[in-house]
Write an enzyme that holds these catalytic residues in place. Structure first.
Site, PDB file in Angstrom:
ATOM      1  N   HIS A 143      19.283 -41.944  40.793  1.00  0.00           N
ATOM      2  CA  HIS A 143      20.059 -42.904  40.150  1.00  0.00           C
ATOM      3  C   HIS A 143      20.910 -42.103  38.943  1.00  0.00           C
ATOM      4  O   HIS A 143      20.352 -41.243  37.991  1.00  0.00           O
ATOM      5  CB  HIS A 143      19.354 -44.085  39.398  1.00  0.00           C
ATOM      6  CG  HIS A 143      20.487 -44.963  38.531  1.00  0.00           C
ATOM      7  ND1 HIS A 143      20.728 -46.278  39.265  1.00  0.00           N
ATOM      8  CD2 HIS A 143      20.805 -45.153  37.469  1.00  0.00           C
ATOM      9  CE1 HIS A 143      21.604 -46.970  38.426  1.00  0.00           C
ATOM     10  NE2 HIS A 143      21.509 -46.120  37.174  1.00  0.00           N
ATOM     11  N   CYS A 144      22.037 -42.085  39.118  1.00  0.00           N
ATOM     12  CA  CYS A 144      23.023 -41.279  38.167  1.00  0.00           C
ATOM     13  C   CYS A 144      23.620 -42.256  36.904  1.00  0.00           C
ATOM     14  O   CYS A 144      24.193 -43.135  37.322  1.00  0.00           O
ATOM     15  CB  CYS A 144      24.296 -40.634  39.130  1.00  0.00           C
ATOM     16  SG  CYS A 144      25.320 -39.592  37.741  1.00  0.00           S
ATOM     17  N   PHE A 145      22.834 -41.854  35.859  1.00  0.00           N
ATOM     18  CA  PHE A 145      23.360 -42.798  34.537  1.00  0.00           C
ATOM     19  C   PHE A 145      24.845 -42.456  34.364  1.00  0.00           C
ATOM     20  O   PHE A 145      25.584 -43.547  33.764  1.00  0.00           O
ATOM     21  CB  PHE A 145      22.416 -42.701  33.466  1.00  0.00           C
ATOM     22  CG  PHE A 145      20.881 -42.901  33.713  1.00  0.00           C
ATOM     23  CD1 PHE A 145      20.753 -44.301  33.781  1.00  0.00           C
ATOM     24  CD2 PHE A 145      20.145 -42.186  34.200  1.00  0.00           C
ATOM     25  CE1 PHE A 145      19.549 -44.762  33.792  1.00  0.00           C
ATOM     26  CE2 PHE A 145      18.736 -42.661  34.267  1.00  0.00           C
ATOM     27  CZ  PHE A 145      18.449 -43.836  34.129  1.00  0.00           C
ATOM     28  N   GLY A 172      26.594 -44.740  36.623  1.00  0.00           N
ATOM     29  CA  GLY A 172      26.089 -46.186  36.608  1.00  0.00           C
ATOM     30  C   GLY A 172      25.517 -46.809  37.975  1.00  0.00           C
ATOM     31  O   GLY A 172      25.682 -47.878  38.210  1.00  0.00           O
ATOM     32  N   ASN A 173      25.487 -45.875  39.172  1.00  0.00           N
ATOM     33  CA  ASN A 173      24.886 -46.270  40.353  1.00  0.00           C
ATOM     34  C   ASN A 173      23.996 -45.265  41.030  1.00  0.00           C
ATOM     35  O   ASN A 173      23.707 -44.202  40.394  1.00  0.00           O
ATOM     36  CB  ASN A 173      26.050 -46.765  41.112  1.00  0.00           C
ATOM     37  CG  ASN A 173      27.016 -45.783  41.723  1.00  0.00           C
ATOM     38  OD1 ASN A 173      26.851 -44.372  41.011  1.00  0.00           O
ATOM     39  ND2 ASN A 173      27.894 -45.690  42.548  1.00  0.00           N
TER      40      ASN A 173
END
Length: 276
Positions: free
Chosen positions: A119-121, A124-125
């Site tokens: 999950h890439c912050f 955001g997805n």
């Protein structure tokens, strides 16, 4: 558990805001300070250098932002509508619940993700089968943009404030000395801010470059970050060129210069078949 999820959701909102703020600051510093100061003369040779640096910077920034947007436009979600019941004591460090056939349920996205990597912050997805290529190119161009801005920032400090970087220790001692001089009133807040941005660009550039190398290696092995975290060996026996082609497509050269789709999006059945 609730507190941890709240912190992760807060990070999921703060990280994209930080990215856009850093992008805006970099853009303003480049055209408001770096170019006018480094190339102040209207001479023909300097004007050509100004155009060249401007084109290079805009090209890097365009691809970084373009691939960032493509990473969000093409989410790696599954058409699976049944959301599994995930135990509150799930041991997965990235808050994802493992399903069958390479599918994972992300608690933050609240979606089932195909071939979930992580999950890439900052976007955001989740990163998975549909947006892995865009994420890798985003890391490449973000790293190039930051390192290029670092070079221009060093040139600006040399021209504007006569700071010499001939000594390799200058960069290591620049931040503590600049902080002390700022509190003594010797230098301005703008100079201290520019010094801080040098370290920000260096940090982001190196992290993105390392992250990109890791992702390319995983793609070549036919493995995801989730699988590596769980100690699962890659069951993909395809050659590394075939694995790279699945992600980057046959028109991979076009994808190096433009944020466009270069590979066919695999269906869920095909993904499931590869995992079986």
């Amino acid at each position: 558990m609730f507190t941890r999820m709240l912190k992760l959701r807060l990070l999921n909102a703060v990280a994209p805001a930080y990215f856009f703020m850093a992008t805006a600051v970099t853009f303003i510093l480049h055209f408001g300070f770096f170019i006018p100061t480094i190339f102040p003369s209207p001479g023909t040779s300097l004007q050509g250098s100004t155009v060249l640096h401007t084109v290079v910077f805009l090209f890097l920034m365009f691809n970084a932002l373009g691939n960032y947007i493509m990473t969000i436009i093409y989410p790696a979600e599954s058409a699976e509508t049944v959301i599994p019941v995930c135990s509150p004591h799930c041991s997965d460090k990235v808050d994802a619940h493992y399903l069958l056939n390479g599918r994972h349920f992300c608690k933050l996205c609240k979606k089932v993700i195909l071939k979930r990597d992580h999950h890439c912050f900052f976007t955001g997805n989740c990163i998975g089968n549909k947006n892995m290529r865009y994420f890798i190119m985003f890391c490449i161009y973000t790293s190039c943009t930051c390192l290029y801005s670092l070079v221009l920032g060093v040139a600006f400090l040399t021209v504007e404030y006569s700071i010499s970087f001939e000594n390799p220790l200058t960069f290591l001692t620049l931040l503590p000395f600049s902080t002390g001089y700022f509190f003594m009133g010797t230098i301005s807040g703008l100079q201290l801010f520019l010094v801080l941005m040098l370290y920000v660009w260096l940090g982001i550039g190196l992290v993105c470059a390392g992250f990109c190398c890791q992702q390319v290696l995983l793609v070549a092995r036919g493995q995801t970050w989730c699988q590596m975290q769980r100690g699962q060996l890659a069951e993909n026996h395809n050659p590394w060129r075939a694995n790279l082609k699945d992600v980057f497509g046959t028109r991979w050269i076009l994808g190096l210069i433009l944020p466009v789709q270069t590979a066919e999006v695999c269906s869920e059945d095909a993904d499931a078949h590869k995992q079986d």
